[in-house]
Design a protein around this motif. Structure first.
Motif, PDB file in Angstrom:
ATOM      1  N   ILE A 358       0.818  -1.212   0.000  1.00  0.00           N
ATOM      2  CA  ILE A 358       0.000   0.000   0.000  1.00  0.00           C
ATOM      3  C   ILE A 358       0.855   1.268   0.000  1.00  0.00           C
ATOM      4  N   VAL A 359       2.139   1.121  -0.375  1.00  0.00           N
ATOM      5  CA  VAL A 359       2.994   2.298  -0.429  1.00  0.00           C
ATOM      6  C   VAL A 359       2.564   3.209  -1.565  1.00  0.00           C
ATOM      7  N   GLU A 360       3.274   4.285  -1.726  1.00  0.00           N
ATOM      8  CA  GLU A 360       3.001   5.284  -2.759  1.00  0.00           C
ATOM      9  C   GLU A 360       1.659   5.975  -2.530  1.00  0.00           C
ATOM     10  N   GLY A 361       1.267   6.067  -1.263  1.00  0.00           N
ATOM     11  CA  GLY A 361       0.130   6.914  -0.924  1.00  0.00           C
ATOM     12  C   GLY A 361      -1.240   6.316  -1.059  1.00  0.00           C
ATOM     13  N   ARG A 362      -1.359   5.023  -1.398  1.00  0.00           N
ATOM     14  CA  ARG A 362      -2.708   4.475  -1.586  1.00  0.00           C
ATOM     15  C   ARG A 362      -3.394   4.151  -0.267  1.00  0.00           C
ATOM     16  N   GLY A 363      -2.619   3.892   0.771  1.00  0.00           N
ATOM     17  CA  GLY A 363      -3.204   3.596   2.064  1.00  0.00           C
ATOM     18  C   GLY A 363      -2.506   4.360   3.172  1.00  0.00           C
ATOM     19  N   TYR A 364      -3.269   4.745   4.188  1.00  0.00           N
ATOM     20  CA  TYR A 364      -2.718   5.482   5.315  1.00  0.00           C
ATOM     21  C   TYR A 364      -3.389   4.958   6.578  1.00  0.00           C
ATOM     22  N   ILE A 365      -2.571   4.518   7.541  1.00  0.00           N
ATOM     23  CA  ILE A 365      -3.091   3.916   8.774  1.00  0.00           C
ATOM     24  C   ILE A 365      -2.770   4.820   9.951  1.00  0.00           C
ATOM     25  N   VAL A 366      -3.779   5.133  10.763  1.00  0.00           N
ATOM     26  CA  VAL A 366      -3.594   5.988  11.943  1.00  0.00           C
ATOM     27  C   VAL A 366      -4.227   5.318  13.154  1.00  0.00           C
ATOM     28  N   LYS A 367      -3.857   5.784  14.342  1.00  0.00           N
ATOM     29  CA  LYS A 367      -4.425   5.233  15.570  1.00  0.00           C
ATOM     30  C   LYS A 367      -5.792   5.829  15.883  1.00  0.00           C
ATOM     31  N   TRP A 368      -6.022   7.059  15.491  1.00  0.00           N
ATOM     32  CA  TRP A 368      -7.325   7.717  15.702  1.00  0.00           C
ATOM     33  C   TRP A 368      -7.362   8.936  14.790  1.00  0.00           C
ATOM     34  N   ALA A 369      -8.524   9.278  14.288  1.00  0.00           N
ATOM     35  CA  ALA A 369      -8.633  10.370  13.321  1.00  0.00           C
ATOM     36  C   ALA A 369      -9.687  11.382  13.761  1.00  0.00           C
ATOM     37  N   PRO A 370      -9.556  12.626  13.315  1.00  0.00           N
ATOM     38  CA  PRO A 370     -10.593  13.640  13.569  1.00  0.00           C
ATOM     39  C   PRO A 370     -11.776  13.378  12.641  1.00  0.00           C
ATOM     40  N   GLN A 371     -12.649  12.496  13.050  1.00  0.00           N
ATOM     41  CA  GLN A 371     -13.637  11.907  12.142  1.00  0.00           C
ATOM     42  C   GLN A 371     -14.529  12.931  11.439  1.00  0.00           C
ATOM     43  N   GLN A 372     -15.037  13.893  12.158  1.00  0.00           N
ATOM     44  CA  GLN A 372     -15.927  14.867  11.526  1.00  0.00           C
ATOM     45  C   GLN A 372     -15.215  15.607  10.401  1.00  0.00           C
ATOM     46  N   ASP A 373     -13.951  15.958  10.620  1.00  0.00           N
ATOM     47  CA  ASP A 373     -13.180  16.642   9.588  1.00  0.00           C
ATOM     48  C   ASP A 373     -12.878  15.715   8.414  1.00  0.00           C
ATOM     49  N   VAL A 374     -12.604  14.452   8.718  1.00  0.00           N
ATOM     50  CA  VAL A 374     -12.329  13.481   7.650  1.00  0.00           C
ATOM     51  C   VAL A 374     -13.555  13.292   6.762  1.00  0.00           C
ATOM     52  N   LEU A 375     -14.709  13.124   7.377  1.00  0.00           N
ATOM     53  CA  LEU A 375     -15.926  12.917   6.597  1.00  0.00           C
ATOM     54  C   LEU A 375     -16.300  14.151   5.782  1.00  0.00           C
ATOM     55  N   ALA A 376     -15.949  15.324   6.274  1.00  0.00           N
ATOM     56  CA  ALA A 376     -16.257  16.559   5.558  1.00  0.00           C
ATOM     57  C   ALA A 376     -15.247  16.861   4.455  1.00  0.00           C
ATOM     58  N   HIS A 377     -14.151  16.125   4.412  1.00  0.00           N
ATOM     59  CA  HIS A 377     -13.102  16.392   3.428  1.00  0.00           C
ATOM     60  C   HIS A 377     -13.561  15.976   2.024  1.00  0.00           C
ATOM     61  N   PRO A 378     -13.316  16.777   1.013  1.00  0.00           N
ATOM     62  CA  PRO A 378     -13.766  16.463  -0.351  1.00  0.00           C
ATOM     63  C   PRO A 378     -13.234  15.133  -0.882  1.00  0.00           C
ATOM     64  N   ALA A 379     -12.059  14.691  -0.411  1.00  0.00           N
ATOM     65  CA  ALA A 379     -11.478  13.451  -0.920  1.00  0.00           C
ATOM     66  C   ALA A 379     -12.196  12.207  -0.418  1.00  0.00           C
ATOM     67  N   THR A 380     -12.924  12.319   0.698  1.00  0.00           N
ATOM     68  CA  THR A 380     -13.592  11.157   1.286  1.00  0.00           C
ATOM     69  C   THR A 380     -14.849  10.805   0.494  1.00  0.00           C
ATOM     70  N   GLY A 381     -14.851   9.588  -0.076  1.00  0.00           N
ATOM     71  CA  GLY A 381     -15.977   9.171  -0.912  1.00  0.00           C
ATOM     72  C   GLY A 381     -16.811   8.055  -0.334  1.00  0.00           C
ATOM     73  N   GLY A 382     -16.345   7.430   0.746  1.00  0.00           N
ATOM     74  CA  GLY A 382     -17.095   6.349   1.381  1.00  0.00           C
ATOM     75  C   GLY A 382     -16.607   6.137   2.790  1.00  0.00           C
ATOM     76  N   PHE A 383     -17.442   5.543   3.613  1.00  0.00           N
ATOM     77  CA  PHE A 383     -17.127   5.325   5.032  1.00  0.00           C
ATOM     78  C   PHE A 383     -17.476   3.894   5.397  1.00  0.00           C
ATOM     79  N   TRP A 384     -16.444   3.091   5.718  1.00  0.00           N
ATOM     80  CA  TRP A 384     -16.659   1.732   6.225  1.00  0.00           C
ATOM     81  C   TRP A 384     -16.700   1.855   7.737  1.00  0.00           C
TER      82      TRP A 384
END
Length: 488
Positions: A358-384
């Motif tokens: 998943i190198v070259e930017g296709r995947g990014y793993i974090v311990k916790w995310a600012p969810q409301q900001d992530v969902l509001a981001h234009p790049a986010t197209g789906g939520f599992w």
């Protein structure tokens, strides 16, 4: 569970009696009762949240909403998973003595029955002492607002002649399934009272709910579960009113059905989080770099993956998730909470070669995310998602279609509504299986059906924006709630 949920312990400047000296203190506490949150209407509200992330966040959001209407706010809370007072300088915080170590040992979901029995029996007297002291102060207490699971506090409110309103942190649809065992048994039906029912049959009067969707909290003690549910229902019916983090346009029919069994006043004033910018009520540290990573991707291209603050998975399930994401060839932002994989601290059990794949930017793993900001981001197209109500509602508000993997409680019903009623996503019916995961990601992120999901959820998002404006349903319901409290 100590490796899953972070704790922030403190000694508030306002306490019922001496705080436990073993708990860590903050060097400065701005919650001095001589300056915090003086109201314009002279009414103080006391909030009592359940110490889980999914319960603390909406309760603090609700407190913020009512503070903006001129009420003084006091947060009565446990020492375990206590909110950080530095994030709320306009509130007074009051810790309940002796609620640290014991709750820490019970907070795992496997102990939920013991926890609910404990807080509604052993903590009733300490809560009574705290409320009695507050009522003797100059501001007094106009109303007690508790999570529905604090049903034991109704007796305290009655003794103190104090109005009690309850807040249910899930939505109306899932609440109907939550209380189904009690309501069905009261009507002479046994369906829905047995544990671990896996039938596809519909539940009478609760369609589209299926037997297998009924909440499954306590499979080893069905009678114990029923007793807790019975006490919860009784506590709700005795409360003055219910407050919901939902909106009329989404659940009007469910409200009409619920009102037949619960004739209390109902105030639908959600979505709470849309009243203010993304709040800092998270009990876990958020990785803000995830937003910078999203900035590098085109609109609607990234799948956001997060299963909340409590869900744990087996190593075999974790591997299926990993390979399902890798094989989908879809960019993803994946939250892997430390301790959320059985037998692993964090990423040790990832397959060999996975991170390289998943190198070259296709995947990014974090311990916790600012969810409301992530969902509001234009790049986010789906939520599992695990389909907790806070996550489901946040996804609806940002117009992001969902893939649902529910585990327990209200998640089961939320997922069913997402897939079968609102038709704004898909539910993984067979747990975590890499082939089904890959297919679901393709359906939501790339196929024509995914575009239909997006169009429908964007339409609901528009209704959210309208309901919060003057004349909208949630705006009007909030005004009604304020007037209702002022009438006490």
């Amino acid at each position: 569970m100590s490796n899953i949920i972070s704790t922030i312990d403190f000694n508030s400047t306002t306490t019922c009696n001496q705080s436990n000296p073993t708990h860590q203190t903050h060097p400065h506490n701005p919650m001095d009762t001589t300056t915090a949150g003086k109201p314009s209407n002279g009414h103080r509200l006391v909030f009592l949240p359940l110490p889980y992330q999914g319960h603390v966040s909406p309760m603090l959001q609700l407190a913020n909403i009512l503070h903006s209407k001129g009420f003084s706010i006091t947060i009565l809370h446990t020492l375990f998973n206590s909110p950080n007072p530095t994030n709320y300088p306009h509130f007074t915080f009051l810790p309940i003595p002796g609620t640290g170590d014991e709750l820490h040992s019970l907070i795992d979901l496997k102990n939920i029955l013991r926890l609910l029995n404990y807080i509604n029996a052993d903590l009733v007297d300490p809560i009574r002492v705290c409320l009695n002291r507050l009522m003797l102060e100059e501001d007094g207490v106009a109303c007690l607002i508790t999570d529905v699971h604090w049903f034991g506090t109704q007796s305290v409110a009655d003794d103190l002649i104090l109005p009690r309103i309850v807040h249910r942190t899930s939505n109306i649809s899932s609440f109907r399934s939550f209380v189904a065992p009690v309501l069905l048994r009261d009507k002479g039906s046994v369906r829905g009272c047995d544990e671990e029912v896996k039938s596809e049959a519909s539940v009478s009067r609760l369609e589209p709910l299926k037997d297998k969707d009924l909440p499954k909290f306590l499979p080893n003690d069905p009678e114990g579960k029923y007793k807790i549910l019975e006490l919860t229902v009784k506590g709700i019916k005795q409360a003055r009113a219910l407050i919901w983090n939902t909106f009329k346009e989404l659940e009007e029919h469910e409200l009409e059905a619920l009102s037949q069994d619960f004739p209390n006043p109902h105030f639908l004033i959600g979505p709470f989080h849309k009243f203010f910018p993304a709040s800092s009520s998270s009990l876990l540290t958020q990785d803000q770099e995830s937003l910078s990573w999203l900035d590098k991707h085109p609109p609607n291209s990234v799948l956001y993956v997060s299963f909340g603050s409590l869900v744990r998975v087996e190593e075999s399930q974790f591997l299926e998730i990993a390979w399902g994401l890798a094989n989908s060839k879809q960019p993803f932002l994946w939250v892997v909470r430390p301790g959320s994989v059985e037998g692993s601290e964090w990423l040790e059990c990832l397959p060999d070669g996975f991170l390289e794949r998943i190198v070259e930017g296709r995947g990014y793993i974090v311990k916790w995310a600012p969810q409301q900001d992530v969902l509001a981001h234009p790049a986010t197209g789906g939520f599992w998602t695990h389909s907790g109500w806070n996550s489901t509602l946040e996804s609806i508000c940002e117009g992001v279609p969902m893939i649902c993997s529910p585990s327990f409680g209200d998640q089961l019903l939320n997922a069913r509504y997402v897939s079968d009623v609102w038709k704004i996503g898909v539910k993984l019916e067979n747990g975590f299986e890499r082939g089904e995961i890959q297919s679901a990601i393709k359906k939501v992120m790339a196929d024509e059906e995914g575009l239909e999901f997006r169009n429908k959820i964007v339409n609901i998002k528009g209704k959210v924006n309208f309901c919060l404006k003057k004349g909208g349903s949630s705006y009007s319901s909030l005004e009604d709630l304020v007037n209702y409290i002022l009438s006490f």
